[in-house]
Design an enzyme around this catalytic site. Structure first.
Site, PDB file in Angstrom:
ATOM      1  N   HIS A  69       0.848  -1.205   0.000  1.00 25.15           N
ATOM      2  CA  HIS A  69       0.000   0.000   0.000  1.00 25.15           C
ATOM      3  C   HIS A  69       0.877   1.246   0.000  1.00 25.15           C
ATOM      4  O   HIS A  69       1.713   1.436   0.883  1.00 25.15           O
ATOM      5  CB  HIS A  69      -0.951  -0.032   1.202  1.00 25.15           C
ATOM      6  CG  HIS A  69      -2.009  -1.074   1.072  1.00 25.15           C
ATOM      7  ND1 HIS A  69      -2.475  -1.818   2.131  1.00 25.15           N
ATOM      8  CD2 HIS A  69      -2.685  -1.507  -0.019  1.00 25.15           C
ATOM      9  CE1 HIS A  69      -3.411  -2.656   1.701  1.00 25.15           C
ATOM     10  NE2 HIS A  69      -3.553  -2.480   0.391  1.00 25.15           N
ATOM     11  N   GLU A  72       1.853   3.623   2.951  1.00 28.32           N
ATOM     12  CA  GLU A  72       2.393   2.985   4.145  1.00 28.32           C
ATOM     13  C   GLU A  72       3.926   2.948   4.076  1.00 28.32           C
ATOM     14  O   GLU A  72       4.564   1.907   4.132  1.00 28.32           O
ATOM     15  CB  GLU A  72       1.741   1.609   4.315  1.00 28.32           C
ATOM     16  CG  GLU A  72       0.228   1.749   4.469  1.00 28.32           C
ATOM     17  CD  GLU A  72      -0.581   0.467   4.367  1.00 28.32           C
ATOM     18  OE1 GLU A  72      -1.795   0.558   4.166  1.00 28.32           O
ATOM     19  OE2 GLU A  72       0.016  -0.626   4.487  1.00 28.32           O
ATOM     20  N   HIS A 198       2.407  -3.783   6.810  1.00 21.37           N
ATOM     21  CA  HIS A 198       1.450  -2.715   6.515  1.00 21.37           C
ATOM     22  C   HIS A 198       1.507  -1.697   7.652  1.00 21.37           C
ATOM     23  O   HIS A 198       2.154  -1.912   8.674  1.00 21.37           O
ATOM     24  CB  HIS A 198       0.030  -3.279   6.438  1.00 21.37           C
ATOM     25  CG  HIS A 198      -0.231  -4.086   5.204  1.00 21.37           C
ATOM     26  ND1 HIS A 198      -0.941  -3.601   4.136  1.00 21.37           N
ATOM     27  CD2 HIS A 198       0.150  -5.346   4.856  1.00 21.37           C
ATOM     28  CE1 HIS A 198      -1.006  -4.518   3.194  1.00 21.37           C
ATOM     29  NE2 HIS A 198      -0.358  -5.582   3.585  1.00 21.37           N
ATOM     30  N   GLU A 271       0.579  -4.936  11.072  1.00 23.12           N
ATOM     31  CA  GLU A 271       0.160  -3.551  10.946  1.00 23.12           C
ATOM     32  C   GLU A 271       1.020  -2.765  11.934  1.00 23.12           C
ATOM     33  O   GLU A 271       0.978  -3.040  13.141  1.00 23.12           O
ATOM     34  CB  GLU A 271      -1.322  -3.384  11.306  1.00 23.12           C
ATOM     35  CG  GLU A 271      -2.288  -3.972  10.308  1.00 23.12           C
ATOM     36  CD  GLU A 271      -2.422  -3.114   9.053  1.00 23.12           C
ATOM     37  OE1 GLU A 271      -1.803  -2.040   8.976  1.00 23.12           O
ATOM     38  OE2 GLU A 271      -3.140  -3.547   8.134  1.00 23.12           O
TER      39      GLU A 271
END
Ligand SMILES: CC(C)C[C@H](NS(N)(=O)=O)C(=O)O
Ligand SMILES: [Ca+2]
Ligand SMILES: [Ca+2]
Ligand SMILES: [Ca+2]
Ligand SMILES: [Zn+2]
Length: 312
Positions: A69, A72, A198, A271
């Site tokens: 992404h 990120e 992420h 994350e």
């Protein structure tokens, strides 16, 4: 380029230079190549770190992927930290030395360089997530296992979670998948464990994402238990929250589901920082956070690289 004050983040050009310098400085344990090109033609860099890096040795293989992404950016720095630590500390840190000598570690620091460069164009953050194909494909919905099955992605090209017109329609996911497929040697997938980085929310996530089921016909209860056990050990090392991916929300076409279902790879998602705060700011921590928040995962990375050798 990054906005003033955030120069600590690496642009694609700066990343490329660091990787080339690292390969030059550590020739015997680093091999730099690529898994293919992005939609706009940028090399998708592949760093291999191992003793006798130029040879394919019979050692458990591990893969780290970052920056699927675009916005990120902290995850690109995370993959850079892995590359730098496992080269600079080889020969001095006993754990790093042992792991580099007994594993083959692959790092893809940016899966989505086009999106990452677009996000910082003109020195202002755009909040861009997808790749740069048409109106953008969400690379983490474009993988080919249970693609578009379950309401965990969108069929609209304008959606932030657009799955693309077909599985692996994005050159970036296709290139990474082809690399993984190339690691099937003598009928056996050599890659045993994988982490996809992420941001943000500070979570450790394991498959499946496409279903709420903990176990099913492609994930036995003991396999699910192993994911949970490893996930909880990883989370204990960095203070993130461990949970099954679908406990967060249903996603279909994600990298973890494909890595596990198609290749039996112990594949998880991190994350990263921050834990919360909501909104776009969370994707853009000041560059002062890069060092602490990437080093926060040093132990987790060691755990995963070690775990690759504990193949059931
Ligand atoms: C790995 C999944 C379950 C979460 C991820 N969240 S993110 N990084 O896009 O905000 C995503 O939606 O792809
Ligand atoms: Ca700063
Ligand atoms: Ca080796
Ligand atoms: Ca090998
Ligand atoms: Zn993400």
């Amino acid at each position: 380029e990054f906005p003033a004050g955030d120069e600590g983040y690496h642009t694609y050009g700066e990343l490329t230079e660091v990787l080339r310098n690292t390969a030059d400085e550590h020739g015997e344990i680093v091999s730099l190549s690529d898994v293919g090109s992005s939609y706009e033609g940028r090399s998708l860099h592949l760093v291999k770190i191992s003793d006798n890096a130029g040879q394919d040795e019979d050692e458990p293989e591990v893969l780290f992927t970052c920056n699927q992404h675009a916005r990120e950016h902290l995850t690109t720095e995370m993959c850079l930290r892995i590359v730098e630590r496992f080269t600079d500390e080889y020969g001095s840190d006993p754990t790093v030395t042992e792991l580099v000598d007994t594993r083959e570690i692959y790092v893809i620091p940016t899966v989505n360089p086009d999106g990452a460069e677009y996000d910082i164009e003109n020195g202002r953050y755009k909040g861009w997530r997808k790749n740069r194909q048409g109106n953008g494909t969400d690379l983490n919905r474009n993988w080919g296992y249970q693609w578009g099955c379950c309401g965990g992605s969108s069929g609209s090209p304008y959606s932030e979670t657009y799955r693309g017109p077909s599985a692996f329609s994005a050159p970036e996911t296709r290139a990474v998948a082809s690399f993984v497929e190339s690691r099937v040697v003598g009928g056996t997938q050599q890659i045993k464990a994988h982490l996809d980085f992420h941001s943000y929310s500070e979570l450790v996530l394991w498959p499946y994402g496409y279903t709420y089921d903990d176990a099913n016909d492609t994930m036995t209860p003991e396999e699910a238990r192993r994911f949970q056990e490893v996930g909880e050990r990883l989370a204990a090392s960095n203070g993130y929250t461990p949970q099954q991916s679908s406990d967060l929300y249903i996603t279909d076409g994600s990298i973890n589901d494909w890595m596990w279902a198609e290749h039996d790879i112990l594949s998880l998602t991190f994350e990263m920082y921050p834990a919360g705060g909501g909104g776009l700011d969370g994707f853009y921590p000041p560059d002062e956070r890069i060092e602490p928040e990437t080093q926060r995962n040093d132990e987790a990375v060691e755990i995963l690289v070690a775990e690759a050798g504990n193949q059931v």
